[in-house]
Design an enzyme around this catalytic site. Structure first.
Site: not given
Length: 465
Positions: A240-242
């Site tokens: 994911s983006k994190r």
């Protein structure tokens, strides 16, 4: 048999790194076997598909050097063909009209959820006469799935995978509005494109068993399937983006070279002994889909950066200079032109030694396009003491009479340091601050030579005032 693979993304957003690896594996396998690699844009979801996303996919593949064979196929242009095959199955008795209403089926799904059981369509219209259909209900077409025995998939990555046919219901292949469903369209397209190997994520494994029902009903030879594991974050969770960059062009913007990204992704789930750095030609020679691991891979951004640094050091200096100048072009604090470009190119062999990304490389080269007086980083300003300024005046005088070649510059600085009873570093550090506005740069002799006599002396004079 000519191996034909395909990459078939949906243009509903940017190309995800998982899709990049899928495309790469398809490309490498087709080239390894002397086959063909095709692109199909699955754009039948007209509400979510966009031209921008389609162009983004094409731009990503072009940037990565994954060249395709033949024309790009757009699934939306083939919907009449998909409907034709659905009706052919109907005529063969391999499919049937189903007159269940969406509301009726949704009530059954809700009841199944409430009772915590799996809902499957029970085939109630499988053998009924359409004359019994309720008035005003537009039917769907469902394929007649096999009910006895099991379907065995000899997957090239996962090995044998078995599913009891009783677990597969009669899936819809043509909706009531005449539009085909995904699992039907994919089969028709792969057959018509003569695809011999379908290499895709293992999240499609369930779809494969449903698609095989259409192949069997049509009497078509199915392709070989290879379901590759997904890519997770370093913590094992879904990427994911994190975790960091997720999309192909994000990596480009962050200064990753395409060959480094392809090398990294190839090694993410595939290995050949201890081999880490694998160029394109060697990758094509070595890669085989059967060598891909079954387990999920974890994205290691630090490892990618280290690999990218290796590729930067090996990259052509003209190519790197062009990229750096393009990245610096939008900055308003620099004076870019042919003189600055020549400086960047001259210093590139030294600049690239420490950079792990093209962004870092551009940042480290920016001082070459600055104008006097230079902005000073705090540590550089602190290095320009009154004593250092006096020293810089002597440095300027010592350099004036040299031919500004690297050997001559080095000899002049060493001679000055020796006369002053200083170490070379004690001369180089304030000089570096004067020339770059920072305390970090390539070798001071190479930096001076790249700036040239006039600019270097102007910067020394400004800093020593």
């Amino acid at each position: 048999m000519t191996v034909r693979t395909r990459f078939a993304p949906s243009p509903t957003g940017p190309l995800h790194i998982g899709g990049v690896r899928t495309a790469l594996f398809n490309y490498l396998y087709s080239r390894h076997t002397g086959g063909e690699f095709l692109l199909r844009i699955e754009d039948t979801d007209r509400e979510r598909s966009t031209e921008a996303a389609t162009q983004g996919i094409i731009d990503s593949l072009d940037w990565l050097g994954l060249d395709r064979d033949g024309q790009t196929v757009f699934q939306s242009t083939r919907m009449s063909r998909h409907a034709e095959i659905a009706r052919e199955l109907l005529a063969k008795g391999k499919a049937y009209y189903c007159f269940c209403t969406p509301e009726e089926l949704e009530r059954e799904r809700e009841q199944a959820r409430a009772e915590k059981r799996v809902w499957r369509y029970d085939g109630r219209w499988r053998d009924r006469d359409p004359s019994e259909a309720p008035a005003g209900v537009a039917p769907v077409i469902r394929v007649k799935a096999e009910r006895e025995g099991e379907t065995v998939l000899e997957d090239l990555v996962q090995g044998p995978v078995r599913v009891a046919n009783a677990e597969l219901d009669d899936m819809i292949i043509l909706r009531s509005d005449g539009s085909p469903t995904y699992n039907h369209s994919v089969v028709v397209d792969d057959h018509d494109m003569a695809i011999t190997h379908v290499i895709r994520g293992d999240d499609h494994l369930t779809n494969t068993f449903r698609q095989l029902q259409v192949y069997r009903a049509m009497g078509w030879e199915p392709p070989r399937f290879a379901h590759i594991p997904l890519i997770h974050g370093a913590d094992g969770a879904k990427l994911s983006k994190r975790h960091g960059a997720q999309f192909a062009l994000e990596f480009r913007e962050q200064g990753i070279l395409p060959e480094a990204l392809c090398n990294y992704l190839m090694r993410l789930g595939w290995s050949h002994g201890d081999l880490e750095v694998v160029g394109r030609e060697e990758a094509i020679r070595l890669f085989d889909i059967v060598d891909v691991n079954r387990g999920a891979s974890r994205m290691d951004y630090a490892k990618l950066l280290n690999l990218n640094g290796i590729y930067i050091r090996q990259a052509d200096d003209d190519r790197l200079a062009k990229n750096v100048l393009e990245r610096l072009a939008h900055r308003t604090d620099l004076s870019l032109g042919s003189i600055a470009a020549a400086r960047v190119r001259a210093l590139m062999p030294a600049l690239k030694e420490r950079a792990k990304t093209l962004v870092e490389l551009a940042d480290s080269a920016a001082f070459l396009a600055r104008v006097v007086p230079l902005p000073m980083e705090p540590k550089a300003a602190a290095a320009l003491t009154a004593e250092a300024r006096l020293l810089l005046r002597e440095v300027g005088a010592a350099l004036t009479d040299t031919d500004f070649s690297i050997p001559a510059i080095d000899a002049a600085l060493r001679s000055l340091a020796e006369r002053k009873g200083l170490k070379l570093g004690q001369v180089a550090q304030p000089l570096r601050a004067a020339l770059t506005g920072s305390t970090v740069s390539p070798g001071i002799d190479a930096t001076l030579a790249a700036l040239g006599r006039e600019e270097a002396l102007a910067r020394i004079t400004a800093a020593s005032a």
